[in-house]
Design an enzyme around this catalytic site. Structure first.
Site, mmCIF file in Angstrom:
data_model
loop_
_atom_site.group_PDB
_atom_site.id
_atom_site.type_symbol
_atom_site.label_atom_id
_atom_site.label_comp_id
_atom_site.label_asym_id
_atom_site.label_seq_id
_atom_site.Cartn_x
_atom_site.Cartn_y
_atom_site.Cartn_z
ATOM 1 C CB CYS A 136 9.356 39.383 14.641
ATOM 2 S SG CYS A 136 10.707 38.489 13.886
ATOM 3 C CG HIS A 137 8.152 45.372 13.647
ATOM 4 N ND1 HIS A 137 9.510 45.177 13.465
ATOM 5 C CD2 HIS A 137 8.019 46.599 14.224
ATOM 6 C CE1 HIS A 137 10.169 46.234 13.917
ATOM 7 N NE2 HIS A 137 9.293 47.102 14.385
ATOM 8 C CG MET A 193 12.615 37.371 10.832
ATOM 9 S SD MET A 193 14.026 36.241 10.847
ATOM 10 C CE MET A 193 13.544 35.081 12.109
ATOM 11 C CD GLU A 194 6.976 37.762 9.470
ATOM 12 O OE1 GLU A 194 6.721 38.368 10.526
ATOM 13 O OE2 GLU A 194 7.972 38.035 8.770
ATOM 14 C CG ASP A 245 4.099 15.320 15.122
ATOM 15 O OD1 ASP A 245 4.414 14.764 16.195
ATOM 16 O OD2 ASP A 245 2.907 15.474 14.762
#
Length: 246
Positions: free
Chosen positions: A164-165, A199-200, A214
């Site tokens: 990824c950039h 993707m972000e 969690d």
């Protein structure tokens, strides 16, 4: 396979001159026998190796440039032969406003619902507070913590996804709503750049989901993280609307 064959192959590969062969033959070993003549041979061989390496790199770059605009397959991160990976060159692309939104779902089992008394008025007896936009447990506000974690994850996507950039994100917004026993996470990312920001968005939604897990795992490990999908994407060559590619 013997020493003579190995020597013949080496000489054919590096194309030693007669002067170099003689110099190497005179070099019988030992530090004191190393001469200026031998040093010159070392330098000459090194220069030849570097020239050969430069030619190979030039050929490789030329081949990459010729296939950059017309990849041989839909997998732009793979070499034409499919035997190597590469970071896509986006230098020639147009800078545009790009937006992407991803969604992830966290599914709570009955014991978590009971612990937070979600079916009641929203106020649990010594358990915590619940609303449609927040759950507060012993560690603090669960959804708000997940939002912050998702924003941090989106900003660091290129550190975790190797090809990824790195993107200078204009905005990351994460919304989390409780619908029944489902926490619906939506992460929207915006950037003005030459490559997409999906993707972000996917990373932000995924990290937020993991953070919710969690925060409630002390109650139950039966919490499920459902499917994570790209919902919308715009500003690039291909757009996505409602999870469908246009």
């Amino acid at each position: 396979w013997d020493m003579e064959e190995a020597q013949a192959e080496r000489e054919a590969l590096y194309q030693f001159t007669e002067e170099e062969k003689v110099a190497w033959g005179n070099h019988s070993g030992g530090v004191n026998s190393y001469s200026h003549s031998t040093a010159n041979v070392d330098q000459a061989m090194f220069d030849r190796l570097m020239e050969q390496r430069d030619r190979q790199q030039a050929t490789s770059q030329s081949s990459a440039q010729s296939t950059q605009s017309t990849p041989t397959s839909g997998f732009t991160h793979l070499s034409p032969q499919g035997d190597g990976v590469t970071m896509v060159d986006v230098g020639a692309k147009t800078t545009t406003r790009r937006v992407a939104m991803a969604r992830s779902v966290v599914i709570f089992p009955p014991e978590v619902m009971k612990e937070f008394d979600i079916r009641g008025s929203g106020i649990g007896v010594d358990r915590g507070m619940v609303s449609k936009s927040e759950m507060v447990g012993p560690k603090g506000p669960i959804f708000e913590t997940a939002r912050l974690a998702g924003i941090m994850g989106a900003k660091r996507t290129s550190e975790l996804i190797p090809l990824c950039h790195p993107l200078p994100l204009d905005k990351v917004h994460i919304d989390i709503q409780l619908v029944g026993n489902h926490a619906i996470i939506e992460c929207e990312c915006r950037v003005t750049h030459k490559t997409g920001v999906e993707m972000e968005a996917l990373m932000g939604a995924s990290i937020a989901a993991l953070t919710i897990y969690d925060m409630v795992k002390a109650v139950s490990h039966r919490v499920e993280i459902g499917k994570t999908i790209l919902v919308n994407k715009s500003g690039g060559k291909r757009n996505v609307v409602g999870g469908n590619e246009q």
